[in-house]
Design an enzyme around this catalytic site. Structure first.
Site, PDB file in Angstrom:
ATOM      1  N   GLU A   1       0.804  -1.194   0.070  1.00 16.63           N
ATOM      2  CA  GLU A   1       0.046   0.144   0.017  1.00 16.63           C
ATOM      3  C   GLU A   1       0.868   1.270  -0.171  1.00 16.63           C
ATOM      4  O   GLU A   1       2.129   1.217   0.068  1.00 16.63           O
ATOM      5  CB  GLU A   1      -1.119   0.134   1.224  1.00 16.63           C
ATOM      6  CG  GLU A   1      -0.258  -0.086   2.469  1.00 16.63           C
ATOM      7  CD  GLU A   1      -1.251  -0.098   3.613  1.00 16.63           C
ATOM      8  OE1 GLU A   1      -2.210  -0.844   3.628  1.00 16.63           O
ATOM      9  OE2 GLU A   1      -1.091   0.440   4.766  1.00 16.63           O
TER      10      GLU A   1
ATOM     11  N   HIS B   1      -4.123   3.011   8.497  1.00 13.11           N
ATOM     12  CA  HIS B   1      -2.755   2.717   8.986  1.00 13.11           C
ATOM     13  C   HIS B   1      -1.673   3.860   9.203  1.00 13.11           C
ATOM     14  O   HIS B   1      -1.662   4.864   8.281  1.00 13.11           O
ATOM     15  CB  HIS B   1      -1.865   1.887   8.022  1.00 13.11           C
ATOM     16  CG  HIS B   1      -2.716   0.320   7.705  1.00 13.11           C
ATOM     17  ND1 HIS B   1      -2.774  -0.301   6.780  1.00 13.11           N
ATOM     18  CD2 HIS B   1      -3.755  -0.213   8.585  1.00 13.11           C
ATOM     19  CE1 HIS B   1      -3.504  -1.426   6.853  1.00 13.11           C
ATOM     20  NE2 HIS B   1      -4.029  -1.443   8.101  1.00 13.11           N
TER      21      HIS B   1
END
Lengths: 288, 397
Positions: free
Chosen positions: A209, A247
């Site tokens: 990511e 995150h």
């Protein structure tokens, strides 16, 4: 064969009397994992389901010969929990806890390295060797024995990928969520190396990511060192700059860490980049 | 968590780092007197917002007179401000810093950040100050000194000096810099910072080194043990919806598209936004309801999405792992009824008890479009957003 964990791995659970710890320890047990003990200071002598609880990791390890630990203790206490596991010579620490201060993880990683303990996570779903051992919070039934090694920075996105792999008739050797934080115990490269040497793994799926440069470093490593085929999916092509996307590690700073940049580098280094989330299963099928 | 420049300057000053003098202006009427107190003979006026790139956007200016200072303050106070780094968001300027104009012989860069490649904090020093460190790294990589350190053993001034001395011909200037770097590294650890930058760190013609600007970001995960840092948080700078989401354990980021989305898990949420884009649409937000997705979270998630005026359809993508799909479907139905959802709703469920979950959605009296794959779901949500858009357009246009 598989990597890091198998049917012989003996696991203790730190923070077993908490809500998440007790639930997931029993889920792991149900999956077939040898969950041999739990640890909660002050709760020694009690039971969680059929799992005996000890006050300290040292006692739990001495009584059971455990070689791995999974950690569910709250973030402020995670550093001392990891240190305790390292002190007890546990080989593998899987830290599920999220929200651990970054500098505490810097300290934990340094401490573990000196003592040769491997940390997976934190803020990760855990590790599963299909049909043998599940340490963490992944749903067990989506996994199926097979030849794809999976490494991911994400949680539910990993489930989606694993489920597609299983649904299209393939399976996984070992699946590892490395965690979404800026500082983690084990990165892509160490796991790619283990998969390359694991006879049961035939191909690897890497799920990355936005944020940081781990994917770029992995790409360079793959080109130089891997004979096995690697496919990659990168989440966050639409993410705006400077915002934390759930995150702590998923933040684009400056023009660095974008999904596009990562995809280009991976492609350049010979990795099959999957653009569309729905195509993970199909793409891997073509490898076999 | 980001803080304003003026706050960062105060923190630096408190830990003995020399900083140029400055005063905060929150009322236009105060500008002239503050200018006069600091004029050297000019001052630097700087808007205080949390986005970078203020200089390029005209938010930093040398002001020569009290009138000019007042004019600058009047122009910016209360006005919206954005830079190339704002990603379309506007921030209202609520204060302006007026700082003394220090004559500069040379500008350096000094920072402490986390080096993710080696998992430790690192002191960064460059003789090229005033420009972004990323830029300096590309232009002259040899000019950047990197000094990694362990949080429990930050480096001494002597150690830092031994690394930076080669960049200087004299010994007094690098000694001053080494001492500031030592203080900054300790501050970074003591306050659980994520980024501490002094850029520029200036050398005056009198050979004195001091900070002219400061940028600090703190680790959100460590705020629980740094109440003095948490107290510096500027509530006005937060997006209302992002703040509300935080209260319910949701993670929300506002964007400028028209397809709202609600997903469990950060990675899957980002991937879902990407799917919306691949389907030809634009996501209105990032919303992670956590791995579980309870009824309360789904309900609050819907409410937050609906506060975004641009939303024309909602896509729910849930991978039910431990949480079963039928329970999630029930939650989506309850939440939709409770808030009388009128926008087109596309739901894609996968995972445990998925058949039961899909059946619940199908048999409900609500018009929910249930899709099997994320590809179909994204396409449906984008199409519905387009339809809904057209139906709302004024007939004469």
């Amino acid at each position: 064969m598989s990597i890091l964990v198998d049917k012989n791995t003996k696991v203790i659970c730190q923070g077993i009397t908490g809500k998440a710890g007790s639930f997931h320890a029993q889920q792991c047990l149900e999956y077939g994992t040898q969950v041999v003990a739990g640890v909660t200071p002050g709760k020694g002598g009690s039971l969680v389901g059929a799992i005996p609880v000890y006050d300290t990791v040292a006692e739990a390890v001495a009584a059971t010969g455990a070689d791995a630990s999974m950690i569910y203790v709250p973030a402020p206490f995670a550093l001392s929990a990891i240190r305790e596991a390292v002190d007890s010579k546990v080989r593998l620490v899987v830290c599920i806890t999220e929200g651990i201060p970054t500098l505490d993880m810097v300290r934990a990683v340094e401490y573990a390295a000196v003592n040769h303990t491997r940390i997976i996570g934190p803020n990760c779903p855990g590790i599963v060797t299909s049909g043998e051992c599940k340490i963490g919070i992944m749903p067990g039934y989506i996994h199926q024995k097979g030849g794809v090694g999976v490494i991911s920075r994400s949680g539910t996105l990993t489930y989606e990928a694993v489920w597609q792999i299983t649904s299209c008739g393939l399976g996984q050797s070992t699946c590892i969520g490395i965690g979404g934080d800026p500082v983690i115990g084990t990165g892509f490269i160490e796991l790619l190396d283990l998969f390359e040497r694991d006879p049961r793994t035939e191909a690897v799926l890497l799920i990355g990511e936005i944020g940081g440069t781990r994917e770029e470093e992995a790409a360079a490593y793959i080109q130089k060192n891997m004979k096995k085929k690697v496919a990659a999916f990168i989440a966050g092509a639409t993410a705006p700059e400077g915002k934390r996307m759930g995150h702590a590690g998923a933040i684009i700073s400056g023009s660095h860490g974008t999904a596009r940049e990562k995809m280009e580098v991976l492609e350049e280094k010979g990795v099959q980049v999957i653009q569309n989330l729905s195509d993970i299963g199909n793409t891997l099928r073509e490898f076999f | 968590m980001k803080i304003h420049e003026y706050q960062a300057r105060e923190l630096l000053r408190a830990c003995q780092v020399p900083v140029s003098r400055g005063e905060l202006v929150q009322k236009t009427a105060d500008a002239a007197s503050i200018f006069k107190a600091l004029a050297n003979p000019s001052c630097i006026a700087k808007v205080q917002v949390l986005t970078g790139g203020r200089g390029k956007a005209g938010g930093v200016k040398r002001v020569q007179t009290a009138e000019e200072a007042e004019k600058f303050v009047r122009r910016f106070l209360g006005a919206d401000f954005s830079t190339y780094q704002s990603a379309g968001q506007k921030n209202m300027v609520r204060s302006v810093l007026i700082a003394e104009d220090i004559p500069i012989a040379k500008e350096f860069y000094l920072g402490v950040v986390l080096d993710r490649t080696v998992n430790t904090p690192v002191i960064l020093f460059s003789k090229q100050g005033g420009i972004e460190i990323e830029e300096a790294a590309v232009k002259s990589p040899g000019s950047i000194e990197k000094i990694p350190f362990s949080p429990d053993d930050p480096p001494s001034a002597e150690k830092i000096l031994s690394r930076i001395r080669r960049h200087f011909s004299d010994s007094d200037v690098p000694a001053q810099i080494a001492e500031i770097a030592r203080l900054l590294a300790r501050f970074f650890v003591d306050k659980d910072a994520a980024v501490c930058e002094i850029n520029p760190l200036a050398l005056t013609p009198q050979k004195k080194v001091l900070a002219l600007d400061a940028k600090m970001v703190f680790d959100d995960n460590a705020l629980f043990r740094r109440p003095e840092i948490r107290a510096l948080k500027d509530p006005e700078e937060e997006d209302e919806r992002e703040k509300k989401a935080g209260e319910f354990g949701l993670s929300y980021v506002s964007m400028d598209g028209n397809v709202g989305c609600l997903v469990n898990g950060a990675g899957l949420a980002m991937a879902t936004m990407d799917m919306i884009q691949l389907a030809g649409g634009k996501p209105a937000n990032f919303l992670d309801v956590g791995g579980g997705a309870t009824v309360a979270q789904v309900r609050e998630g819907f409410k937050i999405i609906l506060q975004h005026a641009g939303v024309r359809s909602i896509l729910v993508n849930i991978f039910g792992g431990i949480m079963k799909c039928d329970v999630i479907a029930q939650g989506v139905l309850e939440a939709s009824r409770e808030i009388r959802l009128s926008l087109p709703l596309v739901v894609r469920l996968e995972g445990t008890r998925v058949e039961e979950g899909r059946a619940l959605l199908k048999n409900s009296d609500l018009k929910i479009i249930s899709c099997q794959t994320i590809r179909e779901a994204a396409a449906a949500a984008v199409q519905k957003a387009g339809d809904h858009q057209t139906s709302h357009v004024h007939p004469r246009r």
